[in-house]
Design a protein around this motif. Structure first.
Motif, mmCIF file in Angstrom:
data_model
loop_
_atom_site.group_PDB
_atom_site.id
_atom_site.type_symbol
_atom_site.label_atom_id
_atom_site.label_comp_id
_atom_site.label_asym_id
_atom_site.label_seq_id
_atom_site.Cartn_x
_atom_site.Cartn_y
_atom_site.Cartn_z
ATOM 1 N N GLY A 253 0.920 -1.286 -0.047
ATOM 2 C CA GLY A 253 -0.132 -0.115 -0.165
ATOM 3 C C GLY A 253 0.816 1.255 -0.021
ATOM 4 N N ALA A 254 1.881 1.231 0.624
ATOM 5 C CA ALA A 254 2.919 2.405 0.831
ATOM 6 C C ALA A 254 3.518 2.447 -0.531
ATOM 7 N N VAL A 255 4.173 1.470 -1.164
ATOM 8 C CA VAL A 255 4.694 1.769 -2.494
ATOM 9 C C VAL A 255 3.656 2.182 -3.583
ATOM 10 N N THR A 256 2.593 1.516 -3.657
ATOM 11 C CA THR A 256 1.680 1.786 -4.840
ATOM 12 C C THR A 256 0.975 3.499 -4.369
ATOM 13 N N GLY A 257 0.970 3.871 -3.090
ATOM 14 C CA GLY A 257 0.461 5.108 -2.578
ATOM 15 C C GLY A 257 1.481 6.265 -3.215
ATOM 16 N N LEU A 258 2.874 5.856 -3.080
ATOM 17 C CA LEU A 258 3.949 6.757 -3.439
ATOM 18 C C LEU A 258 3.790 6.881 -5.010
ATOM 19 N N ILE A 259 3.473 5.788 -5.643
ATOM 20 C CA ILE A 259 3.461 5.821 -7.155
ATOM 21 C C ILE A 259 2.303 6.798 -7.610
ATOM 22 N N ALA A 260 1.061 6.729 -6.847
ATOM 23 C CA ALA A 260 -0.167 7.490 -7.146
ATOM 24 C C ALA A 260 0.284 8.865 -6.891
ATOM 25 N N LEU A 261 0.907 9.161 -5.740
ATOM 26 C CA LEU A 261 0.968 10.626 -5.457
ATOM 27 C C LEU A 261 2.037 11.129 -6.468
ATOM 28 N N SER A 262 2.999 10.299 -6.714
ATOM 29 C CA SER A 262 3.926 11.017 -7.742
ATOM 30 C C SER A 262 3.114 11.245 -9.122
ATOM 31 N N ALA A 263 2.351 10.474 -9.573
ATOM 32 C CA ALA A 263 1.427 10.567 -10.710
ATOM 33 C C ALA A 263 0.479 11.987 -10.716
ATOM 34 N N ARG A 264 -0.056 12.017 -9.325
ATOM 35 C CA ARG A 264 -0.944 13.385 -9.366
ATOM 36 C C ARG A 264 -0.196 14.475 -9.351
ATOM 37 N N ASN A 265 1.311 14.422 -8.845
ATOM 38 C CA ASN A 265 1.989 15.686 -8.784
ATOM 39 C C ASN A 265 2.398 16.202 -10.279
ATOM 40 N N ASN A 266 2.463 15.234 -11.043
ATOM 41 C CA ASN A 266 2.909 15.350 -12.455
ATOM 42 C C ASN A 266 1.637 16.243 -13.223
ATOM 43 N N LEU A 267 0.280 15.725 -12.866
ATOM 44 C CA LEU A 267 -0.844 15.879 -13.531
ATOM 45 C C LEU A 267 -1.296 17.580 -13.050
ATOM 46 N N ASP A 268 -0.737 17.535 -11.854
ATOM 47 C CA ASP A 268 -1.164 19.116 -11.211
ATOM 48 C C ASP A 268 -0.224 20.099 -11.905
ATOM 49 N N ASP A 283 -2.717 9.178 -18.300
ATOM 50 C CA ASP A 283 -2.050 9.168 -16.949
ATOM 51 C C ASP A 283 -3.107 9.405 -15.974
ATOM 52 N N LEU A 284 -4.286 10.351 -15.934
ATOM 53 C CA LEU A 284 -4.997 10.378 -15.010
ATOM 54 C C LEU A 284 -5.606 9.020 -14.461
ATOM 55 N N ARG A 285 -6.190 8.275 -15.647
ATOM 56 C CA ARG A 285 -6.556 7.072 -15.178
ATOM 57 C C ARG A 285 -5.608 6.108 -14.452
ATOM 58 N N GLU A 286 -4.365 6.283 -14.678
ATOM 59 C CA GLU A 286 -3.249 5.183 -14.183
ATOM 60 C C GLU A 286 -3.041 5.820 -12.774
#
Length: 346
Positions: A253-268, A283-286
């Motif tokens: 959960g921690a690893v996948t959370g970090l990946i999701a947080l990183s993807a969101r920062n790129n989209l922002d 990218d948003l769907r991922e």
């Protein structure tokens, strides 16, 4: 030629052969003794004479014995024999004197050696009447067993038991036993020429102890009834599974959370007022997918940790007796698509 003449001829040939053999033995015996042996024997013999003249018969006996072992002559044998007799040992004296007659005659034997042979034979006969005897009778021997009999530290063959045994006059120690049984002892004194019967009663041997295989450093433990015997400590499998599940769930959960947080920062950074273009939809769907996985695995980890805590607190170690135990709460994790939870009884 008559048959009697042929017999006499054969006897002469046999006698000649025997003489040659005797001379051969004599030469071999002389060849085995070196000059050092002969000189040592001569010195030992003279020392024995000196000790005997000064009244030390025991000291003289040791010197004569050593001299005779090295020289093996009729002269050394005679003085050894006479010293045994003087010490009250007619058994040894007779044996040594008879042994002098068995020494091969040398081709250069002196008249003194010849006289020693004659005197040794005379001493052997004179000491015969001084030899005492004991007849051993062993009683109480179990059937099928044989006793161990010792006279003056010498083992007596079983075949010789019951027969007269030659001994020197004086005190004698006798012992007998069967196997590992107790030892029966007796002390007797015999005079010159006396014969005595000695009866020893032996006891049956002790039973052989049972052989037990014991592990090193092992200590015997008393048997315990089932009710008082402590139970073997039980393992807590549910708690172990809960901790493993919780650890894996929280980790993923921690690893996948970090990946999701990183993807969101790129989209922002690429989207304006949270409005993204068509090119950013993948990218948003991922990012949403990684966020969902993180949530699910965190939930699984939480269920695992919770299950482990409850199982640990309610676990019975099994160290008590066989008394009936109250029902314990049970916890079962439930996992499904898009959700997780626990089911149990408390």
């Amino acid at each position: 030629m008559t048959s009697s003449d042929r017999c006499r001829g054969l006897l002469r040939i046999v006698a000649l052969g025997a003489s040659l053999v005797a001379f051969g033995w004599a030469g071999a015996a002389r060849a085995q003794r070196s000059a050092a042996d002969i000189e040592s024997a001569r010195q030992l013999y003279n020392q024995g004479i000196d000790l005997r003249d000064h009244g030390d018969l025991k000291g003289a006996l040791e010197k004569f014995r050593a001299a005779h072992a090295l020289g093996n002559t009729p002269i050394t044998g005679l003085d050894l024999c006479k010293t045994h007799a003087a010490l009250g040992q007619p058994v040894e004296a007779r044996e040594v004197c008879l042994g002098v007659a068995r020494i091969p005659v040398g081709s250069a034997e002196t008249s003194r050696s010849q006289q020693a042979r004659v005197e040794a034979a005379s001493v052997a006969e004179s000491v015969r009447s001084r030899i005492a005897g004991v007849r051993l009778r062993i009683q109480g021997v179990p059937a099928g067993r044989e006793p161990t009999v010792v006279v003056d530290r010498s083992l007596v063959p079983n075949a010789a038991l019951g027969e007269l045994r030659a001994v020197n006059p004086g005190m004698h120690e006798i012992s007998a036993r069967v196997g590992n049984g107790p030892e029966t002892k007796a002390s007797i004194e015999v005079r010159e020429g006396e014969s005595r019967d000695v009866e020893l009663v032996v006891q049956a041997p002790l039973p052989e102890p049972a052989t037990a295989v014991v592990a090193p450093n092992a200590q015997a433990q008393p048997l315990q009834p089932d009710a008082a015997r402590p139970k073997k400590k039980k393992g807590n499998g549910l708690a172990t599974a809960g901790w493993i599940t919780g650890g894996i769930g929280v980790g993923i959960g921690a690893v996948t959370g970090l990946i999701a947080l990183s993807a969101r920062n790129n989209l922002d950074q690429r989207c304006t007022d949270k409005i993204c273009g068509v090119s950013d939809h993948d990218d948003l769907r991922e990012a949403k997918t990684w966020g969902t996985l993180s949530t699910v695995f965190f939930a699984i980890g939480g269920v695992g940790v919770g299950t482990a805590i409850i199982a640990t607190l309610t676990h019975d170690s099994g160290s008590g007796t066989n008394a009936k135990q109250p029902a314990r709460p049970t916890v079962t994790p439930v996992l499904g698509l898009g959700g997780a939870g626990v089911h149990g009884t408390f």
